[in-house]
Write a protein that holds these residues in place. Structure first.
Motif, PDB file in Angstrom:
ATOM      1  N   SER A 208     -42.655 -96.171 -24.645  1.00  0.00           N
ATOM      2  CA  SER A 208     -41.513 -96.757 -25.330  1.00  0.00           C
ATOM      3  C   SER A 208     -42.014 -97.774 -26.336  1.00  0.00           C
ATOM      4  O   SER A 208     -43.154 -98.252 -26.246  1.00  0.00           O
ATOM      5  CB  SER A 208     -40.540 -97.405 -24.340  1.00  0.00           C
ATOM      6  OG  SER A 208     -41.173 -98.468 -23.643  1.00  0.00           O
ATOM      7  N   PHE A 209     -41.155 -98.105 -27.293  1.00  0.00           N
ATOM      8  CA  PHE A 209     -41.511 -99.057 -28.335  1.00  0.00           C
ATOM      9  C   PHE A 209     -40.332 -99.993 -28.563  1.00  0.00           C
ATOM     10  O   PHE A 209     -39.192 -99.539 -28.696  1.00  0.00           O
ATOM     11  CB  PHE A 209     -41.849 -98.323 -29.643  1.00  0.00           C
ATOM     12  CG  PHE A 209     -42.203 -99.246 -30.778  1.00  0.00           C
ATOM     13  CD1 PHE A 209     -43.502 -99.660 -30.968  1.00  0.00           C
ATOM     14  CD2 PHE A 209     -41.224 -99.721 -31.644  1.00  0.00           C
ATOM     15  CE1 PHE A 209     -43.846-100.539 -31.995  1.00  0.00           C
ATOM     16  CE2 PHE A 209     -41.540-100.594 -32.681  1.00  0.00           C
ATOM     17  CZ  PHE A 209     -42.857-100.997 -32.860  1.00  0.00           C
TER      18      PHE A 209
ATOM     19  N   PHE B 292     -37.336 -87.535 -30.613  1.00  0.00           N
ATOM     20  CA  PHE B 292     -38.131 -88.260 -31.590  1.00  0.00           C
ATOM     21  C   PHE B 292     -37.324 -88.589 -32.843  1.00  0.00           C
ATOM     22  O   PHE B 292     -37.671 -89.508 -33.582  1.00  0.00           O
ATOM     23  CB  PHE B 292     -39.395 -87.468 -31.935  1.00  0.00           C
ATOM     24  CG  PHE B 292     -40.320 -87.316 -30.763  1.00  0.00           C
ATOM     25  CD1 PHE B 292     -40.878 -88.431 -30.168  1.00  0.00           C
ATOM     26  CD2 PHE B 292     -40.592 -86.080 -30.222  1.00  0.00           C
ATOM     27  CE1 PHE B 292     -41.715 -88.318 -29.066  1.00  0.00           C
ATOM     28  CE2 PHE B 292     -41.421 -85.952 -29.127  1.00  0.00           C
ATOM     29  CZ  PHE B 292     -41.985 -87.077 -28.548  1.00  0.00           C
ATOM     30  N   TYR B 293     -36.244 -87.845 -33.080  1.00  0.00           N
ATOM     31  CA  TYR B 293     -35.372 -88.180 -34.199  1.00  0.00           C
ATOM     32  C   TYR B 293     -34.739 -89.555 -33.992  1.00  0.00           C
ATOM     33  O   TYR B 293     -34.542 -90.309 -34.949  1.00  0.00           O
ATOM     34  CB  TYR B 293     -34.280 -87.117 -34.358  1.00  0.00           C
ATOM     35  CG  TYR B 293     -33.510 -87.207 -35.651  1.00  0.00           C
ATOM     36  CD1 TYR B 293     -34.059 -86.731 -36.836  1.00  0.00           C
ATOM     37  CD2 TYR B 293     -32.240 -87.772 -35.698  1.00  0.00           C
ATOM     38  CE1 TYR B 293     -33.356 -86.814 -38.036  1.00  0.00           C
ATOM     39  CE2 TYR B 293     -31.532 -87.861 -36.888  1.00  0.00           C
ATOM     40  CZ  TYR B 293     -32.093 -87.372 -38.056  1.00  0.00           C
ATOM     41  OH  TYR B 293     -31.407 -87.461 -39.237  1.00  0.00           O
ATOM     42  N   TYR B 294     -34.452 -89.886 -32.737  1.00  0.00           N
ATOM     43  CA  TYR B 294     -33.830 -91.168 -32.428  1.00  0.00           C
ATOM     44  C   TYR B 294     -34.811 -92.330 -32.602  1.00  0.00           C
ATOM     45  O   TYR B 294     -34.408 -93.490 -32.574  1.00  0.00           O
ATOM     46  CB  TYR B 294     -33.279 -91.179 -31.003  1.00  0.00           C
ATOM     47  CG  TYR B 294     -32.400 -89.999 -30.673  1.00  0.00           C
ATOM     48  CD1 TYR B 294     -31.480 -89.515 -31.595  1.00  0.00           C
ATOM     49  CD2 TYR B 294     -32.490 -89.348 -29.447  1.00  0.00           C
ATOM     50  CE1 TYR B 294     -30.678 -88.429 -31.304  1.00  0.00           C
ATOM     51  CE2 TYR B 294     -31.684 -88.266 -29.143  1.00  0.00           C
ATOM     52  CZ  TYR B 294     -30.793 -87.794 -30.078  1.00  0.00           C
ATOM     53  OH  TYR B 294     -30.001 -86.711 -29.783  1.00  0.00           O
TER      54      TYR B 294
ATOM     55  N   LEU C  53     -43.367 -93.492 -34.786  1.00  0.00           N
ATOM     56  CA  LEU C  53     -42.601 -93.518 -33.536  1.00  0.00           C
ATOM     57  C   LEU C  53     -42.311 -92.112 -33.034  1.00  0.00           C
ATOM     58  O   LEU C  53     -42.020 -91.925 -31.843  1.00  0.00           O
ATOM     59  CB  LEU C  53     -41.287 -94.274 -33.729  1.00  0.00           C
ATOM     60  CG  LEU C  53     -41.394 -95.786 -33.928  1.00  0.00           C
ATOM     61  CD1 LEU C  53     -40.016 -96.401 -34.052  1.00  0.00           C
ATOM     62  CD2 LEU C  53     -42.163 -96.440 -32.797  1.00  0.00           C
ATOM     63  N   ALA C  54     -42.366 -91.126 -33.913  1.00  0.00           N
ATOM     64  CA  ALA C  54     -42.115 -89.742 -33.509  1.00  0.00           C
ATOM     65  C   ALA C  54     -43.394 -89.051 -33.056  1.00  0.00           C
ATOM     66  O   ALA C  54     -43.371 -87.851 -32.772  1.00  0.00           O
ATOM     67  CB  ALA C  54     -41.473 -88.958 -34.649  1.00  0.00           C
ATOM     68  N   GLU C  55     -44.498 -89.791 -32.984  1.00  0.00           N
ATOM     69  CA  GLU C  55     -45.776 -89.216 -32.573  1.00  0.00           C
ATOM     70  C   GLU C  55     -46.220 -89.860 -31.269  1.00  0.00           C
ATOM     71  O   GLU C  55     -46.753 -90.965 -31.255  1.00  0.00           O
ATOM     72  CB  GLU C  55     -46.833 -89.441 -33.659  1.00  0.00           C
ATOM     73  CG  GLU C  55     -46.539 -88.765 -34.983  1.00  0.00           C
ATOM     74  CD  GLU C  55     -46.584 -87.246 -34.865  1.00  0.00           C
ATOM     75  OE1 GLU C  55     -47.306 -86.731 -33.982  1.00  0.00           O
ATOM     76  OE2 GLU C  55     -45.890 -86.575 -35.646  1.00  0.00           O
ATOM     77  N   PRO C  56     -46.012 -89.196 -30.127  1.00  0.00           N
ATOM     78  CA  PRO C  56     -46.476 -89.768 -28.856  1.00  0.00           C
ATOM     79  C   PRO C  56     -47.981 -90.011 -28.924  1.00  0.00           C
ATOM     80  O   PRO C  56     -48.735 -89.185 -29.416  1.00  0.00           O
ATOM     81  CB  PRO C  56     -46.143 -88.674 -27.834  1.00  0.00           C
ATOM     82  CG  PRO C  56     -45.135 -87.815 -28.491  1.00  0.00           C
ATOM     83  CD  PRO C  56     -45.406 -87.867 -29.962  1.00  0.00           C
TER      84      PRO C  56
ATOM     85  N   LYS D 239     -34.494-102.357 -29.845  1.00  0.00           N
ATOM     86  CA  LYS D 239     -35.029-101.468 -28.822  1.00  0.00           C
ATOM     87  C   LYS D 239     -35.889-100.333 -29.368  1.00  0.00           C
ATOM     88  O   LYS D 239     -36.498 -99.600 -28.607  1.00  0.00           O
ATOM     89  CB  LYS D 239     -33.883-100.858 -27.991  1.00  0.00           C
ATOM     90  CG  LYS D 239     -33.057-101.875 -27.228  1.00  0.00           C
ATOM     91  CD  LYS D 239     -33.899-102.658 -26.231  1.00  0.00           C
ATOM     92  CE  LYS D 239     -33.101-103.718 -25.504  1.00  0.00           C
ATOM     93  NZ  LYS D 239     -33.948-104.569 -24.637  1.00  0.00           N
ATOM     94  N   GLY D 240     -35.905-100.153 -30.693  1.00  0.00           N
ATOM     95  CA  GLY D 240     -36.719 -99.081 -31.259  1.00  0.00           C
ATOM     96  C   GLY D 240     -36.158 -97.701 -31.021  1.00  0.00           C
ATOM     97  O   GLY D 240     -36.878 -96.709 -31.149  1.00  0.00           O
TER      98      GLY D 240
END
Length: 580
Positions: free
Chosen positions: A277-278, A179-181, A480-483, A93-94
């Protein structure tokens, strides 16, 4: 179960446990233990926090049991099990494990069935590890006598760990826990998520921020009746392409441009879109599209919004269209109860929600032909029995992971394999097959556009986790922490057939990726429907930002939009009188 442990009195077993309980053995075990933690975290700065967590677990276990070896090995067993759960969730699920998963999906039978059906190869080993951990922990507890150190020693270690935890707390988690998650911190993320419990008790960050925004003039009440919306209203079809991406954005893929061209044959060239989402979270994409809400604004709650916002959102896209006389239908590949998506869709104005049971799907992972043919049959029946214009939202599933087998092996595409990596090759193959099915659906809509014409929109939902190495290579492991990073890049197309005179499809010349939550306002505009006051404001933000909210310095404008929704009774997330 563990009361009779006479077998542990045999010489070999007894000697083994004595060896494992020796201080030097435990000290030596810490070396591979911390090497494992480093691999799980993939990040040096978070290791001190990981060590503080280990100390805290050990201190709590020791305080209760007064058994050193039991506390030591149980601490590592707990760490392994939690990390394994987080790793599996991230791989599929990323998004790392979060305490709220227990609340969100623990009682969701549809979600559990799906997880075991699609990801059993990951889940069963984790469950086996958890059972083994309980057995081993119990054996250590039974084999070791309580030590002489008492409650004071344990409480002293608890105090030390209580001081160490905030001192070593990762800076990247301090900035924005959500974003840590997304960073793949497989050991620490679940423990960091415990801090979010406070928001269940005293409200969330977004609500506190909106409470500080001065009350806004409410949006004027929508007064449009069906006869006022448009003289000729086209049918509108929106197709979500599960886990699809434009492979041309990855120059590392030698066949990327070729596969992109094959995909574009279905419905025109693929235009760039940014989603939120990713690797999973299709329901998040659905919510953003239908409500015009940027799900990221809700922080860590983003994956859980279909539960939290049920009955709390008004003036969503299907409600607006229903007021214009449309029949609104959503067709899902999952059960209606899955992550509460079907019930949420009904709460925002969908008249009909067709799910896996209604479709009589033998399993979740059907080819896109299955879903689009079912939509075709529904359209035919609707046109025979119901004179209203139709708004239909269709989700597909074929491109979904896992890619460890060749789905529909009898289908062989020209140019296969599309990549040397078998998983990537299978992913690309499934996307081409899915888009071919969409091409047939679009051709049918063109051939039978209906009395008032047809608008067909489709978009790529989110990327699959199989693209993560490609993303990391281009944008680094923190993408992934960069929208708005390439990790969130997919595509969309929009095409019209047989539209009334004067309603020609406006050419989209923008090369900037379109934020998904702006897509609904563009669909309404392309259909020639007058926008309600709320959607006019969403379209205004779209125009100000050129379709991309990130980096356009419209944060304040977005908060005002959300506050106006609250003050208009269209978004029920603040307590009465908050911020007044």
């Amino acid at each position: 179960m563990f009361k009779n442990l006479s077998f542990m009195r045999t010489g070999a077993i007894s000697a083994l446990f004595r060896l494992l309980q020796h201080p030097l053995t435990m000290l030596a075990a810490m070396v591979p233990g911390f090497a494992l933690v480093y691999q799980l975290e993939n990040n040096l700065p978070s290791l001190p926090f990981a060590a503080a967590i280990l100390l805290a677990l050990f201190a709590l276990l020791f305080t209760v049991s007064r058994r050193v070896a039991f506390s030591f090995y149980t601490t590592w067993l707990i760490t392994v099990v939690i990390s394994a759960i987080s790793l599996v969730k991230y791989k599929t699920k990323g998004f790392s494990a979060h305490f709220y998963d227990v609340v969100f999906s623990g009682s969701d039978k549809a979600a559990l069935r799906f997880l075991f059906s699609e990801y059993g190869a990951y889940i069963f080993p984790v469950l086996a590890t958890a059972v083994l951990a309980v057995v081993v922990g119990t054996l250590f507890f039974r084999s070791e006598k309580p030590g002489h150190a008492g409650l004071r020693t344990g409480l002293a270690m608890v105090l030390v760990s209580a001081i160490a935890l905030p001192l070593t707390y990762p800076k990247e988690a301090s900035f924005h826990r959500y974003f840590y998650y997304l960073q793949g911190r497989h050991m620490t993320a679940a423990f960091v998520s415990l801090l979010d419990i406070e928001y269940l008790l005293r409200g969330n960050v977004l609500e506190h921020e909106l409470a500080q925004v001065p009350p806004q003039a409410p949006f004027s009440a929508p007064k449009l009746a069906a006869r006022q919306c448009a003289e000729k209203q086209p049918d509108i079809f929106v197709v979500l392409g599960e886990s699809q991406v434009d492979p041309a954005i990855f120059p590392q893929l030698k066949s990327g441009a070729k596969v992109s061209a094959l995909m574009g044959q279905a419905n025109g060239s693929l235009k760039p879109m940014t989603v939120e989402s990713f690797g999973g979270g299709t329901w998040v994409s659905t919510l953003s599209l239908m409500t015009g809400l940027p799900a990221n604004a809700f922080g860590w709650r983003q994956p859980y919004l279909t539960v939290e916002l049920e009955g709390k959102v008004r003036e969503a896209l299907p409600e607006v269209l229903a007021r214009c006389g449309y029949r609104t239908v959503a067709q899902l590949p999952m059960e209606k109860s899955f992550v509460n998506e079907g019930h949420f869709l009904q709460s925002i104005g969908f008249e009909d929600v067709i799910d896996k049971g209604d479709l009589r799907a033998p399993h979740y992972h059907m080819r896109d032909d299955f879903y689009l043919d079912a939509a075709e049959r529904f359209i035919e029946q609707h046109r025979r029995e119901d004179g209203r214009p139709l708004f239909m939202y269709v989700q597909t599933m074929f491109a979904h992971s896992p890619y460890d087998h060749r789905a529909e092996p009898q289908i062989v595409l020209e140019g296969e394999p599309f990549d040397n990596d078998p998983a990537v090759a299978e992913y690309l193959r499934r996307m081409v097959i899915a888009r071919q099915a969409l091409g047939d659906f679009v051709a049918a809509r063109k051939a039978d556009a209906g009395p008032n014409g047809t608008l067909v929109a489709d978009f790529g939902d989110h990327q699959s986790l199989v693209t993560k190495p490609l993303v990391d290579e281009l944008a680094g492991q923190g993408a992934l922490a960069e929208p708005g990073s390439i990790a969130y890049r997919t595509f969309y197309t929009l095409q019209g057939f047989g539209l009334p005179v004067g309603l020609s499809l406006r050419r989209d010349v923008s090369t900037k990726p379109l934020d998904l939550h702006f897509f609904g306002s563009r669909i309404l505009a392309q259909a020639g429907l007058p926008l309600s006051p709320l959607w006019q404001d969403i379209a205004r933000l779209d125009a100000i930002c050129g379709g991309a909210l990130l980096g356009c310095e419209a944060d304040e404008a977005l908060k005002i939009n959300l506050r106006r929704r609250v003050d208009s009774g269209m978004l029920n997330i603040l307590s009465a009188g908050a911020g007044s």
